[in-house]
Design an enzyme around this catalytic site. Structure first.
Site, PDB file in Angstrom:
ATOM      1  N   GLU A 119       0.821  -1.211   0.000  1.00  0.00           N
ATOM      2  CA  GLU A 119       0.000   0.000   0.000  1.00  0.00           C
ATOM      3  C   GLU A 119       0.855   1.260   0.000  1.00  0.00           C
ATOM      4  O   GLU A 119       0.527   2.238  -0.660  1.00  0.00           O
ATOM      5  CB  GLU A 119      -0.959   0.005   1.197  1.00  0.00           C
ATOM      6  CG  GLU A 119      -2.083  -1.014   1.097  1.00  0.00           C
ATOM      7  CD  GLU A 119      -2.980  -0.800  -0.120  1.00  0.00           C
ATOM      8  OE1 GLU A 119      -3.026   0.316  -0.653  1.00  0.00           O
ATOM      9  OE2 GLU A 119      -3.621  -1.774  -0.559  1.00  0.00           O
ATOM     10  N   CYS A 284     -14.181   2.678 -13.756  1.00  0.00           N
ATOM     11  CA  CYS A 284     -14.624   4.043 -13.438  1.00  0.00           C
ATOM     12  C   CYS A 284     -13.409   4.972 -13.468  1.00  0.00           C
ATOM     13  O   CYS A 284     -13.033   5.581 -12.472  1.00  0.00           O
ATOM     14  CB  CYS A 284     -15.300   4.062 -12.066  1.00  0.00           C
ATOM     15  SG  CYS A 284     -16.233   5.560 -11.761  1.00  0.00           S
ATOM     16  N   CYS A 291     -19.022   2.775 -18.301  1.00  0.00           N
ATOM     17  CA  CYS A 291     -20.272   2.640 -17.543  1.00  0.00           C
ATOM     18  C   CYS A 291     -21.097   1.443 -18.020  1.00  0.00           C
ATOM     19  O   CYS A 291     -21.799   0.821 -17.218  1.00  0.00           O
ATOM     20  CB  CYS A 291     -21.091   3.920 -17.652  1.00  0.00           C
ATOM     21  SG  CYS A 291     -20.261   5.344 -16.931  1.00  0.00           S
ATOM     22  N   CYS A 294     -20.229  -1.473 -16.034  1.00  0.00           N
ATOM     23  CA  CYS A 294     -20.140  -1.259 -14.587  1.00  0.00           C
ATOM     24  C   CYS A 294     -21.204  -2.054 -13.824  1.00  0.00           C
ATOM     25  O   CYS A 294     -22.395  -1.933 -14.109  1.00  0.00           O
ATOM     26  CB  CYS A 294     -20.295   0.229 -14.282  1.00  0.00           C
ATOM     27  SG  CYS A 294     -20.249   0.582 -12.521  1.00  0.00           S
ATOM     28  N   CYS A 300     -25.825   4.505  -9.669  1.00  0.00           N
ATOM     29  CA  CYS A 300     -24.917   5.638  -9.911  1.00  0.00           C
ATOM     30  C   CYS A 300     -25.696   6.907 -10.265  1.00  0.00           C
ATOM     31  O   CYS A 300     -26.373   6.980 -11.286  1.00  0.00           O
ATOM     32  CB  CYS A 300     -23.946   5.282 -11.032  1.00  0.00           C
ATOM     33  SG  CYS A 300     -22.754   6.594 -11.346  1.00  0.00           S
TER      34      CYS A 300
HETATM   35  S1  SF4 Z   1     -21.812   3.861 -13.809  1.00  0.00           S
HETATM   36 FE1  SF4 Z   1     -21.040   5.316 -12.305  1.00  0.00          FE
HETATM   37  S2  SF4 Z   1     -19.711   4.116 -10.945  1.00  0.00           S
HETATM   38 FE2  SF4 Z   1     -20.056   2.908 -12.793  1.00  0.00          FE
HETATM   39  S3  SF4 Z   1     -18.320   3.390 -14.155  1.00  0.00           S
HETATM   40 FE3  SF4 Z   1     -20.001   4.790 -14.691  1.00  0.00          FE
HETATM   41  S4  SF4 Z   1     -19.625   6.602 -13.455  1.00  0.00           S
HETATM   42 FE4  SF4 Z   1     -18.402   4.955 -12.548  1.00  0.00          FE
END
Ligand code: SF4
Length: 567
Positions: A119, A284, A291, A294, A300
């Site tokens: 880390e 992201c 997205c 995602c 979101c």
């Molecule tokens: S939907 Fe929202 S959390 Fe997911 S990649 Fe897109 S901006 Fe990021």
């Protein structure tokens, strides 16, 4: 470390900080209290619609809290992708239910040490670069006890190339402290408050060790997690304000607790935290979020805002208006603003009002500005988190003198034990000019021969006449806070010269400038080329040495380039 090699955001940027001085940008102390209060309330269903994004504080309650299926979805996604980047420090959770208590303690001790080192290294450098450093480090010091017993010079040498050497020094100090502690006996503590007492361990690293190794449901917040959460919450707030950081930490806390409750496939809080980080670094991303792939798209806020047409959003009671978010930058050309600014019931100006608040652009303007498909989505989503305009950094121009004795030895000096590049070795350097951040930097002017000779005389005494001055070149090096221009010269001495005895041993505070003339306070020595090669130096100084060597291997060429400028 050059800025270009740093991760997009350093984890330590998100450590809880003391309250900033009051300014127009400082949020009222009630912002975090308001946020904590909404966590127990109902979830806001409405989307903050463009262009005004008018919304109440309740809007920022993480939708993940009411959508356990999304929490499970992110954990399942992480389960699938966690090995794809082959990070050697990632390993299965040491589940107390499946381990003998004595063996578990030893295994956790080792795992905590491994996670800690990874880390700290990752705070400054890309994953791909860290892999080889981490493997070499663990091969050399497989346990915290071996690290504690290592000479400091060796620890700094192993860190060479990672930058921010003070972190290596702090790791070493911490290892010695944890090993010497009669209670800890080499085991890092398990909880963030105890971990944060260890030198060099901040809130982020403490959360990572505590959740990943010991399975505690505690939050982490680094640049990647802050970006994901800002988008999930639709939070467009000053990223440097304490209230914003506090809200993001609080959001990270409640979602990791939710993840522990959901426990998809037996996943632990550490896996949830790593899943958020992985999402931030792979899907992201700052500029091109994927997205469509995602797993938490449905929860979101930023994504939802981008996919709905611009309209007049509404907050029933203007007293509930969010005090965290700043006016949102609209790509849509505003129509003429109303003559008087909108006011709440109490008569105060509304924080989220923009020029276009309450007005509606033409359909044509909307389409032009928002584009279509992914382009429009990215344009909106990438506004989160809010960006502050970049400040210019300090600049410094300095002379770097590679002074060579006829016997083939070079003069080295050690920097002070605190401040920039603490305890590193360098060729003697002298600051020529500086410009403060925000000012227009003056063009870097090379030193005169008189300046070079005076500097050499201040180091070696007036008898140390240089036989030749050789200009090696100009090297630029960028730290996070400093743009450095190094004018590198080689001075060949006509005869061997001993170093004058140091007059003072005491160091005089931190060296703020890179090329601080260390005067007679520095430790200096002569070193042959092999010793210079093995010495612990910063990357910029190492580049000076490489440039010198390249010229030294082509002596015919070098001889044709003596510096004949008049003093
Ligand atoms: S939907 Fe929202 S959390 Fe997911 S990649 Fe897109 S901006 Fe990021």
């Amino acid at each position: 470390m050059p800025v270009s090699k740093r991760r997009a955001s350093c984890a330590s940027d998100f450590s809880p900080s003391p309250p900033p001085p009051r300014s127009k940008k400082t949020k009222p102390a009630s912002a975090i209290a308001d946020f904590s209060a909404i966590l127990t309330g109902d979830t806001e269903d409405d989307v903050a619609l463009l262009p005004a994004r008018t919304h109440a504080i309740l809007y920022h309650k993480p939708l993940l809290l009411s959508r356990p299926q999304d929490v499970a979805s992110l954990l399942a996604w992480f389960e699938r992708v966690s090995d794809s980047r082959a990070m050697p420090w990632r390993a299965p959770f040491l589940d107390p239910a499946h381990h003998d208590p004595d063996k578990l303690k030893e295994a956790q001790k080792k795992r905590a040490y491994q996670v800690w080192i990874s880390e700290i290294m990752l705070q400054q450098t890309r994953v791909e670069t860290v892999k080889s450093y981490w493997l070499a480090w663990m091969a050399k010091w497989p346990s915290i006890h071996m690290l504690a017993a290592a000479p400091e010079e060796e620890v700094l040498a192993a860190w060479r190339g990672l930058g921010y050497y003070s972190r290596a020094t702090r790791i070493h100090t911490a290892a010695k402290q944890v090993v010497a502690d009669p209670e800890l006996q080499g085991s890092l503590p398990q909880t963030p408050p105890e971990l944060e007492k260890v030198p060099g361990i901040g809130a982020y690293t403490a959360g990572a060790i505590s959740s990943i190794v010991f399975g505690q449901a505690v939050p982490i917040l680094d640049g990647n997690v802050a970006r994901v959460l800002s988008r999930q919450l639709g939070l467009y707030a000053n990223p440097k304000a304490k209230a914003t950081t506090d809200v993001l930490w609080e959001a990270a806390r409640v979602v990791v607790e939710k993840a522990q409750e959901v426990k998809q496939g037996g996943a632990t809080p550490g896996q949830w935290n790593q899943a958020l980080m992985e999402l931030g670094s792979t899907l992201c991303t700052p500029l091109k979020p994927a997205c469509n792939e995602c797993p938490i798209r449905a929860s979101c806020r930023a994504h939802a805002e981008a996919t709905l047409p611009a309209s007049k959003g509404g907050v029933e009671d203007m007293e509930d208006l969010c005090k965290l978010c700043e006016p949102f930058p609209n790509d849509i050309k505003p129509e003429p603003a109303a003559k008087s600014e909108p006011k709440s019931k109490s008569g105060k100006k509304m924080r989220q009002a923009t020029l276009s608040f309450g007005t509606f652009p033409s359909t044509e303007a909307k389409e032009t500005a928002r584009g279509s498909g992914d382009e429009a989505l990215h344009a909106h989503v990438c506004k989160f988190p809010m960006k502050l305009s970049k400040k210019t950094i300090r600049t410094e121009s300095c002379l770097v003198c590679i002074i060579r004795r006829p016997a083939g030895e070079y003069l080295l000096e050690q920097r002070p034990a605190s401040g920039l590049l603490a305890s590193m070795w360098q060729f003697p350097s002298l600051t020529l000019s500086t410009t403060e951040a925000g000012s227009t930097p003056a063009p870097p002017t090379p030193p005169t021969l008189a300046q070079i000779d005076d500097f050499a005389a201040s180091l070696l005494g007036s008898k140390a006449a240089a036989q030749a001055h050789q200009r090696i070149g100009t090297i630029e090096h960028v730290f996070s806070h400093l743009h450095l221009t190094m004018h590198v010269y080689c001075l060949g001495l006509a005869k061997d010269v001993d170093l004058p005895a140091a007059k003072r041993k005491k160091e005089e505070g931190k060296a703020r400038n890179f090329g601080s003339s260390l005067g007679d306070t520095a430790t200096r020595r002569w070193a042959d080329a092999a010793a210079v090669e093995a010495e612990t130096m910063g990357t910029g100084m190492r580049n000076c040495w490489i440039a010198y060597q390249q010229q030294a291997t082509t002596p015919a060429q070098a001889k044709t380039k003596p510096d004949k400028r008049k003093a």
